[in-house]
Write a protein that holds these residues in place. Structure first.
Motif, PDB file in Angstrom:
ATOM      1  N   GLY A  52       0.536  -1.241   0.238  1.00 41.57           N
ATOM      2  CA  GLY A  52       0.042  -0.252  -0.054  1.00 41.57           C
ATOM      3  C   GLY A  52       1.135   1.076   0.297  1.00 41.57           C
ATOM      4  O   GLY A  52       0.107   2.420   0.140  1.00 41.57           O
ATOM      5  N   MET A  53       2.126   1.084  -0.015  1.00 38.11           N
ATOM      6  CA  MET A  53       2.838   2.420  -0.053  1.00 38.11           C
ATOM      7  C   MET A  53       3.617   1.916  -1.092  1.00 38.11           C
ATOM      8  O   MET A  53       4.922   3.133  -1.363  1.00 38.11           O
ATOM      9  N   LEU A  54       3.795   1.294  -2.037  1.00 38.24           N
ATOM     10  CA  LEU A  54       4.962   0.949  -2.899  1.00 38.24           C
ATOM     11  C   LEU A  54       5.440   2.182  -3.803  1.00 38.24           C
ATOM     12  O   LEU A  54       6.781   2.482  -3.479  1.00 38.24           O
ATOM     13  N   ASP A  55       4.568   2.483  -4.411  1.00 34.50           N
ATOM     14  CA  ASP A  55       4.576   3.726  -4.994  1.00 34.50           C
ATOM     15  C   ASP A  55       5.812   4.787  -4.559  1.00 34.50           C
ATOM     16  O   ASP A  55       6.713   5.320  -5.449  1.00 34.50           O
ATOM     17  N   THR A  56       5.338   5.183  -3.539  1.00 28.97           N
ATOM     18  CA  THR A  56       6.337   6.683  -2.694  1.00 28.97           C
ATOM     19  C   THR A  56       7.903   5.909  -2.125  1.00 28.97           C
ATOM     20  O   THR A  56       8.127   6.504  -2.275  1.00 28.97           O
ATOM     21  N   LEU A  57       6.962   4.720  -1.855  1.00 21.07           N
ATOM     22  CA  LEU A  57       8.329   4.232  -1.357  1.00 21.07           C
ATOM     23  C   LEU A  57       9.689   4.100  -2.102  1.00 21.07           C
ATOM     24  O   LEU A  57      10.989   4.422  -2.049  1.00 21.07           O
ATOM     25  N   LEU A  58       8.979   3.363  -3.386  1.00 26.93           N
ATOM     26  CA  LEU A  58      10.264   3.501  -4.476  1.00 26.93           C
ATOM     27  C   LEU A  58      10.444   4.848  -4.827  1.00 26.93           C
ATOM     28  O   LEU A  58      11.988   4.997  -5.441  1.00 26.93           O
ATOM     29  N   ALA A  59       9.384   5.924  -4.973  1.00 23.66           N
ATOM     30  CA  ALA A  59      10.187   7.327  -4.923  1.00 23.66           C
ATOM     31  C   ALA A  59      11.287   8.217  -3.759  1.00 23.66           C
ATOM     32  O   ALA A  59      12.009   7.832  -4.348  1.00 23.66           O
ATOM     33  N   MET A  60      10.921   7.090  -2.716  1.00 28.44           N
ATOM     34  CA  MET A  60      11.912   7.870  -2.026  1.00 28.44           C
ATOM     35  C   MET A  60      13.321   7.225  -1.895  1.00 28.44           C
ATOM     36  O   MET A  60      14.313   7.511  -1.204  1.00 28.44           O
ATOM     37  N   ILE A  61      13.105   5.694  -1.887  1.00 27.31           N
ATOM     38  CA  ILE A  61      14.210   5.251  -1.842  1.00 27.31           C
ATOM     39  C   ILE A  61      15.119   5.795  -3.862  1.00 27.31           C
ATOM     40  O   ILE A  61      16.949   6.049  -3.312  1.00 27.31           O
ATOM     41  N   GLU A  62      14.860   5.888  -4.601  1.00 24.22           N
ATOM     42  CA  GLU A  62      15.085   6.765  -5.472  1.00 24.22           C
ATOM     43  C   GLU A  62      15.669   7.699  -5.460  1.00 24.22           C
ATOM     44  O   GLU A  62      16.646   8.435  -5.865  1.00 24.22           O
ATOM     45  N   SER A  63      15.337   8.249  -4.160  1.00 24.63           N
ATOM     46  CA  SER A  63      15.653  10.202  -4.272  1.00 24.63           C
ATOM     47  C   SER A  63      16.387   9.673  -3.158  1.00 24.63           C
ATOM     48  O   SER A  63      17.411  11.079  -3.033  1.00 24.63           O
ATOM     49  N   GLY A  64      16.351   8.900  -2.704  1.00 27.27           N
ATOM     50  CA  GLY A  64      17.721   8.601  -1.954  1.00 27.27           C
ATOM     51  C   GLY A  64      17.099   9.253   0.060  1.00 27.27           C
ATOM     52  O   GLY A  64      18.142   8.996   0.899  1.00 27.27           O
ATOM     53  N   GLU A  65      16.229   9.593  -0.439  1.00 33.23           N
ATOM     54  CA  GLU A  65      15.860   9.642   1.004  1.00 33.23           C
ATOM     55  C   GLU A  65      15.742   8.223   1.746  1.00 33.23           C
ATOM     56  O   GLU A  65      15.580   8.632   3.292  1.00 33.23           O
ATOM     57  N   ILE A  66      15.302   7.614   1.623  1.00 29.25           N
ATOM     58  CA  ILE A  66      15.370   6.216   2.047  1.00 29.25           C
ATOM     59  C   ILE A  66      16.514   4.783   1.279  1.00 29.25           C
ATOM     60  O   ILE A  66      17.325   5.153   0.358  1.00 29.25           O
ATOM     61  N   ALA A  67      17.335   4.544   2.573  1.00 32.03           N
ATOM     62  CA  ALA A  67      18.606   4.149   1.959  1.00 32.03           C
ATOM     63  C   ALA A  67      18.746   2.695   1.675  1.00 32.03           C
ATOM     64  O   ALA A  67      18.428   2.051   3.156  1.00 32.03           O
ATOM     65  N   HIS A  68      18.328   2.323   1.200  1.00 30.66           N
ATOM     66  CA  HIS A  68      18.102   0.910   0.871  1.00 30.66           C
ATOM     67  C   HIS A  68      18.639  -0.232   0.572  1.00 30.66           C
ATOM     68  O   HIS A  68      19.275  -1.538   1.096  1.00 30.66           O
ATOM     69  N   ALA A  69      20.244   0.317  -0.003  1.00 29.95           N
ATOM     70  CA  ALA A  69      21.504  -0.554   0.903  1.00 29.95           C
ATOM     71  C   ALA A  69      21.239  -0.895   2.558  1.00 29.95           C
ATOM     72  O   ALA A  69      21.993  -1.640   2.768  1.00 29.95           O
ATOM     73  N   ARG A  70      21.016   0.154   3.305  1.00 34.19           N
ATOM     74  CA  ARG A  70      21.242  -0.390   4.629  1.00 34.19           C
ATOM     75  C   ARG A  70      20.173  -0.735   5.323  1.00 34.19           C
ATOM     76  O   ARG A  70      20.515  -2.057   6.104  1.00 34.19           O
ATOM     77  N   THR A  71      18.896  -0.471   4.914  1.00 38.44           N
ATOM     78  CA  THR A  71      17.794  -1.771   4.686  1.00 38.44           C
ATOM     79  C   THR A  71      18.108  -2.904   4.807  1.00 38.44           C
ATOM     80  O   THR A  71      18.607  -4.121   5.114  1.00 38.44           O
ATOM     81  N   ARG A  72      18.609  -3.366   3.164  1.00 35.10           N
ATOM     82  CA  ARG A  72      19.825  -4.627   3.076  1.00 35.10           C
ATOM     83  C   ARG A  72      20.555  -4.546   4.010  1.00 35.10           C
ATOM     84  O   ARG A  72      20.399  -5.880   4.794  1.00 35.10           O
ATOM     85  N   ALA A  73      21.493  -4.316   4.737  1.00 35.65           N
ATOM     86  CA  ALA A  73      22.242  -4.901   5.676  1.00 35.65           C
ATOM     87  C   ALA A  73      22.364  -4.446   6.943  1.00 35.65           C
ATOM     88  O   ALA A  73      22.173  -5.811   7.782  1.00 35.65           O
ATOM     89  N   GLU A  74      20.547  -4.360   7.488  1.00 36.87           N
ATOM     90  CA  GLU A  74      20.234  -4.510   8.283  1.00 36.87           C
ATOM     91  C   GLU A  74      19.603  -5.624   8.315  1.00 36.87           C
ATOM     92  O   GLU A  74      20.143  -6.828   9.558  1.00 36.87           O
ATOM     93  N   LEU A  75      18.580  -6.234   7.238  1.00 39.22           N
ATOM     94  CA  LEU A  75      17.682  -7.650   7.247  1.00 39.22           C
ATOM     95  C   LEU A  75      18.856  -8.520   7.414  1.00 39.22           C
ATOM     96  O   LEU A  75      18.210  -9.406   8.253  1.00 39.22           O
ATOM     97  N   LEU A  76      19.769  -8.380   6.472  1.00 39.31           N
ATOM     98  CA  LEU A  76      20.823  -9.638   6.392  1.00 39.31           C
ATOM     99  C   LEU A  76      21.853  -9.869   7.978  1.00 39.31           C
ATOM    100  O   LEU A  76      21.597 -11.619   8.390  1.00 39.31           O
ATOM    101  N   ALA A  77      21.841  -9.129   8.600  1.00 35.42           N
ATOM    102  CA  ALA A  77      22.057  -9.045   9.629  1.00 35.42           C
ATOM    103  C   ALA A  77      21.520  -9.988  10.705  1.00 35.42           C
ATOM    104  O   ALA A  77      21.513 -10.317  11.793  1.00 35.42           O
TER     105      ALA A  77
END
Length: 196
Positions: free
Chosen positions: A106-131
């Motif tokens: 329910g928030m995919l479009d907004t989330l993708l736009a925020m990741i693309e703009s750098g507002e959310i650091a996708h790589a950091r999230t991935r590292a946290e989840l893998l940890a």
């Protein structure tokens, strides 16, 4: 005004914010598309002004929900290990991961736009989840109930595959069966290669 009275509005505001966050998470998880801010406020039983007071933009609400969910996954690994054996903790964590994936519906479009703009650091999230996954895998290896030849990346890829073919909501039963199959393969002694 007493000190307790002075603190009351802040406690009420924190409760309202937590309530809005919980409702938004639930609404995002059940939605096919992005629900309106008005629909979220209505579901929470508050006026739109109250929602905007806590979350001035859709992006601020999405950011708060996203960070809350990632936090639940990362701290959830430790919490689950305190209460359950590693294999059971891993299986329960997979359910939490499924909840997180569903919330993003329910928030995919907004989330993708925020990741693309750098507002959310996708790589950091991935590292946290893998940890978080690694934490459970390491505990399972030490306890002897999870395979030692599986990586966190393997599990993350398998989970993404499962929730792609059995998205939630709507296919919880199928997702559960697939997660149980994955867990059967993760247990120590199950299918390890390289033996004599």
């Amino acid at each position: 005004m007493t000190e307790t009275e002075a603190r009351a509005p802040r406690a009420d505001a924190a409760r309202n914010r937590d309530q809005l966050l919980a409702v938004a998470t639930r609404v995002f998880g059940a939605a096919d598309g992005e629900p309106s801010m008005r629909a979220i406020a209505r579901e929470a039983g508050v006026g739109i002004a109250t929602l905007y007071r806590h979350f001035p933009t859709r992006e601020s609400l999405v950011d708060a929900v996203y960070r809350d969910q990632v936090g639940r996954l990362t701290t959830g690994a430790h919490d689950l290990l305190r209460r359950l054996p590693p294999a059971a903790a891993m299986r329960r964590w997979m359910d939490l991961f499924g909840d997180w994936v569903a919330t993003k519906n329910g928030m995919l479009d907004t989330l993708l736009a925020m990741i693309e703009s750098g507002e959310i650091a996708h790589a950091r999230t991935r590292a946290e989840l893998l940890a978080a996954i690694t934490t459970i895998l390491d505990a399972g290896g030490a306890a002897g109930d999870l395979r030692s030849d599986i990586t966190a990346e393997d599990i993350a890829a398998a989970l993404l595959g499962i929730f792609t073919v059995a998205p939630r909501p709507g296919q919880e039963a199928k997702a559960g069966r697939l997660l149980n199959l994955l867990m059967d393969g993760l247990r120590a002694g199950a299918g390890q290669v390289g033996g004599a």
